[in-house]
Motif scaffolding. Structure first.
Motif, PDB file in Angstrom:
ATOM      1  N   LEU A 133      94.670  30.940  56.446  1.00  0.00           N
ATOM      2  CA  LEU A 133      94.111  32.274  56.276  1.00  0.00           C
ATOM      3  C   LEU A 133      93.634  32.756  57.637  1.00  0.00           C
ATOM      4  O   LEU A 133      92.858  32.087  58.298  1.00  0.00           O
ATOM      5  CB  LEU A 133      92.940  32.237  55.287  1.00  0.00           C
ATOM      6  N   ASP A 134      94.101  33.910  58.045  1.00  0.00           N
ATOM      7  CA  ASP A 134      93.656  34.481  59.309  1.00  0.00           C
ATOM      8  C   ASP A 134      92.494  35.421  59.029  1.00  0.00           C
ATOM      9  O   ASP A 134      91.673  35.160  58.178  1.00  0.00           O
ATOM     10  CB  ASP A 134      94.819  35.219  59.977  1.00  0.00           C
ATOM     11  N   SER A 135      92.463  36.520  59.721  1.00  0.00           N
ATOM     12  CA  SER A 135      91.454  37.545  59.469  1.00  0.00           C
ATOM     13  C   SER A 135      92.161  38.880  59.406  1.00  0.00           C
ATOM     14  O   SER A 135      93.268  39.032  59.914  1.00  0.00           O
ATOM     15  CB  SER A 135      90.398  37.551  60.575  1.00  0.00           C
ATOM     16  N   GLY A 136      91.528  39.836  58.736  1.00  0.00           N
ATOM     17  CA  GLY A 136      92.134  41.154  58.634  1.00  0.00           C
ATOM     18  C   GLY A 136      91.355  42.052  57.708  1.00  0.00           C
ATOM     19  O   GLY A 136      90.190  41.802  57.396  1.00  0.00           O
ATOM     20  N   GLU A 137      92.021  43.083  57.256  1.00  0.00           N
ATOM     21  CA  GLU A 137      91.436  44.078  56.365  1.00  0.00           C
ATOM     22  C   GLU A 137      92.282  44.150  55.102  1.00  0.00           C
ATOM     23  O   GLU A 137      93.497  43.948  55.140  1.00  0.00           O
ATOM     24  CB  GLU A 137      91.429  45.457  57.031  1.00  0.00           C
ATOM     25  N   LEU A 138      91.629  44.436  53.983  1.00  0.00           N
ATOM     26  CA  LEU A 138      92.334  44.642  52.723  1.00  0.00           C
ATOM     27  C   LEU A 138      92.026  46.044  52.217  1.00  0.00           C
ATOM     28  O   LEU A 138      90.869  46.431  52.083  1.00  0.00           O
ATOM     29  CB  LEU A 138      91.868  43.639  51.664  1.00  0.00           C
ATOM     30  N   ALA A 139      93.076  46.795  51.919  1.00  0.00           N
ATOM     31  CA  ALA A 139      92.916  48.111  51.314  1.00  0.00           C
ATOM     32  C   ALA A 139      92.481  47.927  49.864  1.00  0.00           C
ATOM     33  O   ALA A 139      92.575  46.827  49.310  1.00  0.00           O
ATOM     34  CB  ALA A 139      94.235  48.880  51.381  1.00  0.00           C
ATOM     35  N   ALA A 140      92.014  48.991  49.244  1.00  0.00           N
ATOM     36  CA  ALA A 140      91.618  48.941  47.833  1.00  0.00           C
ATOM     37  C   ALA A 140      92.762  48.362  47.010  1.00  0.00           C
ATOM     38  O   ALA A 140      93.914  48.771  47.153  1.00  0.00           O
ATOM     39  CB  ALA A 140      91.256  50.335  47.339  1.00  0.00           C
ATOM     40  N   GLY A 141      92.454  47.362  46.193  1.00  0.00           N
ATOM     41  CA  GLY A 141      93.460  46.721  45.351  1.00  0.00           C
ATOM     42  C   GLY A 141      94.298  45.677  46.067  1.00  0.00           C
ATOM     43  O   GLY A 141      95.096  44.990  45.441  1.00  0.00           O
ATOM     44  N   GLY A 142      94.115  45.505  47.371  1.00  0.00           N
ATOM     45  CA  GLY A 142      94.912  44.547  48.138  1.00  0.00           C
ATOM     46  C   GLY A 142      94.459  43.117  47.907  1.00  0.00           C
ATOM     47  O   GLY A 142      93.357  42.852  47.439  1.00  0.00           O
ATOM     48  N   LYS A 143      95.349  42.180  48.233  1.00  0.00           N
ATOM     49  CA  LYS A 143      94.979  40.768  48.122  1.00  0.00           C
ATOM     50  C   LYS A 143      95.700  39.968  49.192  1.00  0.00           C
ATOM     51  O   LYS A 143      96.735  40.381  49.723  1.00  0.00           O
ATOM     52  CB  LYS A 143      95.264  40.217  46.731  1.00  0.00           C
ATOM     53  N   VAL A 144      95.135  38.824  49.500  1.00  0.00           N
ATOM     54  CA  VAL A 144      95.695  37.917  50.493  1.00  0.00           C
ATOM     55  C   VAL A 144      95.421  36.491  50.022  1.00  0.00           C
ATOM     56  O   VAL A 144      94.420  36.232  49.356  1.00  0.00           O
ATOM     57  CB  VAL A 144      95.091  38.176  51.906  1.00  0.00           C
ATOM     58  N   GLU A 145      96.335  35.593  50.349  1.00  0.00           N
ATOM     59  CA  GLU A 145      96.151  34.177  50.038  1.00  0.00           C
ATOM     60  C   GLU A 145      96.392  33.361  51.288  1.00  0.00           C
ATOM     61  O   GLU A 145      97.169  33.746  52.150  1.00  0.00           O
ATOM     62  CB  GLU A 145      97.122  33.742  48.933  1.00  0.00           C
ATOM     63  N   GLY A 146      95.702  32.244  51.381  1.00  0.00           N
ATOM     64  CA  GLY A 146      95.894  31.363  52.519  1.00  0.00           C
ATOM     65  C   GLY A 146      95.059  30.106  52.354  1.00  0.00           C
ATOM     66  O   GLY A 146      94.361  29.920  51.353  1.00  0.00           O
ATOM     67  N   THR A 147      95.138  29.253  53.356  1.00  0.00           N
ATOM     68  CA  THR A 147      94.402  27.987  53.325  1.00  0.00           C
ATOM     69  C   THR A 147      93.356  27.958  54.432  1.00  0.00           C
ATOM     70  O   THR A 147      93.515  28.593  55.470  1.00  0.00           O
ATOM     71  CB  THR A 147      95.358  26.790  53.490  1.00  0.00           C
ATOM     72  N   ILE A 148      92.319  27.192  54.168  1.00  0.00           N
ATOM     73  CA  ILE A 148      91.248  26.980  55.139  1.00  0.00           C
ATOM     74  C   ILE A 148      91.031  25.475  55.208  1.00  0.00           C
ATOM     75  O   ILE A 148      90.858  24.822  54.177  1.00  0.00           O
ATOM     76  CB  ILE A 148      89.949  27.681  54.696  1.00  0.00           C
ATOM     77  N   SER A 149      91.055  24.929  56.417  1.00  0.00           N
ATOM     78  CA  SER A 149      90.954  23.475  56.582  1.00  0.00           C
ATOM     79  C   SER A 149      89.613  23.051  57.156  1.00  0.00           C
ATOM     80  O   SER A 149      89.080  23.685  58.062  1.00  0.00           O
ATOM     81  CB  SER A 149      92.067  22.978  57.508  1.00  0.00           C
ATOM     82  N   PHE A 150      89.116  21.951  56.605  1.00  0.00           N
ATOM     83  CA  PHE A 150      87.858  21.364  57.039  1.00  0.00           C
ATOM     84  C   PHE A 150      88.068  19.868  57.213  1.00  0.00           C
ATOM     85  O   PHE A 150      89.024  19.294  56.690  1.00  0.00           O
ATOM     86  CB  PHE A 150      86.777  21.563  55.968  1.00  0.00           C
ATOM     87  N   GLU A 151      87.139  19.243  57.902  1.00  0.00           N
ATOM     88  CA  GLU A 151      87.116  17.783  57.971  1.00  0.00           C
ATOM     89  C   GLU A 151      85.885  17.318  57.214  1.00  0.00           C
ATOM     90  O   GLU A 151      84.784  17.851  57.411  1.00  0.00           O
ATOM     91  CB  GLU A 151      87.070  17.318  59.424  1.00  0.00           C
ATOM     92  N   ALA A 152      86.066  16.335  56.322  1.00  0.00           N
ATOM     93  CA  ALA A 152      84.968  15.862  55.482  1.00  0.00           C
ATOM     94  C   ALA A 152      85.096  14.360  55.274  1.00  0.00           C
ATOM     95  O   ALA A 152      86.177  13.786  55.458  1.00  0.00           O
ATOM     96  CB  ALA A 152      85.002  16.575  54.133  1.00  0.00           C
ATOM     97  N   PRO A 153      83.998  13.699  54.855  1.00  0.00           N
ATOM     98  CA  PRO A 153      84.086  12.274  54.551  1.00  0.00           C
ATOM     99  C   PRO A 153      85.147  12.010  53.474  1.00  0.00           C
ATOM    100  O   PRO A 153      85.272  12.773  52.516  1.00  0.00           O
ATOM    101  CB  PRO A 153      82.688  11.931  54.027  1.00  0.00           C
TER     102      PRO A 153
END
Length: 178
Positions: A133-153
């Motif tokens: 998932l990057d960054s951006g703007e969503l117009a009314a009714g818009g949608k975006v999908e993506g992944t976000i990664s973290f490091e965890a135990p």
């Protein structure tokens, strides 16, 4: 007299700028005035101020609707591996604009809290570079999908994704990932 006029004008300008900054900081948009609520939840659930949700729930906070669709865990690849005792947690999210105005989104609106209470920002991890998932703007009714990664135990039994859509607000959504 010229010195007084010069400093007097600068003081007035400084007060005006300060007033504008205070007005912007204290005026919240739709995100700061609404409580998080599960979309499609029953009315009893909406009456309670629920702030923790589960994977698969679509939660609305202001104009943002957020859903965690799934999570993946990874030990990395030949180019990138987590620290010893850790794993990569890759969270799949969908963000929708449920309002009339344009909204912003950013992967740094999300954090991960582990069972030790450690809250971390997304890592600069390339394991999900094709879907991140990057960054951006969503117009009314818009949608975006993506992944976000973290490091965890590794195999942490209590991971929570925290979403805070506005720097100016303390409103947030917590989604349990287990």
């Amino acid at each position: 007299m010229k010195k007084f006029f010069k400093f007097g004008c600068l003081g007035i300008i400084a007060l005006i700028v300060l007033g504008i900054i205070i007005a912007v900081a204290t005026s919240g948009g739709d995100d700061s005035s609404n409580e998080p609520a599960k979309v499609g939840g029953d009315s009893a659930q909406k009456e309670k101020a629920q702030t923790t949700f589960k994977m698969g729930d679509t939660i609305q906070l202001g104009d943002h609707k957020v859903t965690v669709t799934k999570i993946d865990k990874s030990a990395g690849d030949e180019f990138e591996t987590p620290k010893s005792g850790n794993e990569f947690v890759i969270v799949h999210v969908r963000i929708e604009n449920g309002g009339k105005d344009q909204i912003s989104y950013n992967s740094f609106d999300f954090q991960l809290k582990n069972s030790q209470g450690n809250i971390v920002d997304p890592g600069i991890i390339t394991i999900d570079q094709d879907t991140s998932l990057d960054s951006g703007e969503l117009a009314a009714g818009g949608k975006v999908e993506g992944t976000i990664s973290f490091e965890a135990p590794k195999n942490d039994p209590d991971l929570d994704l925290i979403f805070t859509p506005s720097f100016w607000s303390d409103k947030k959504i917590t989604i349990n990932l287990n």
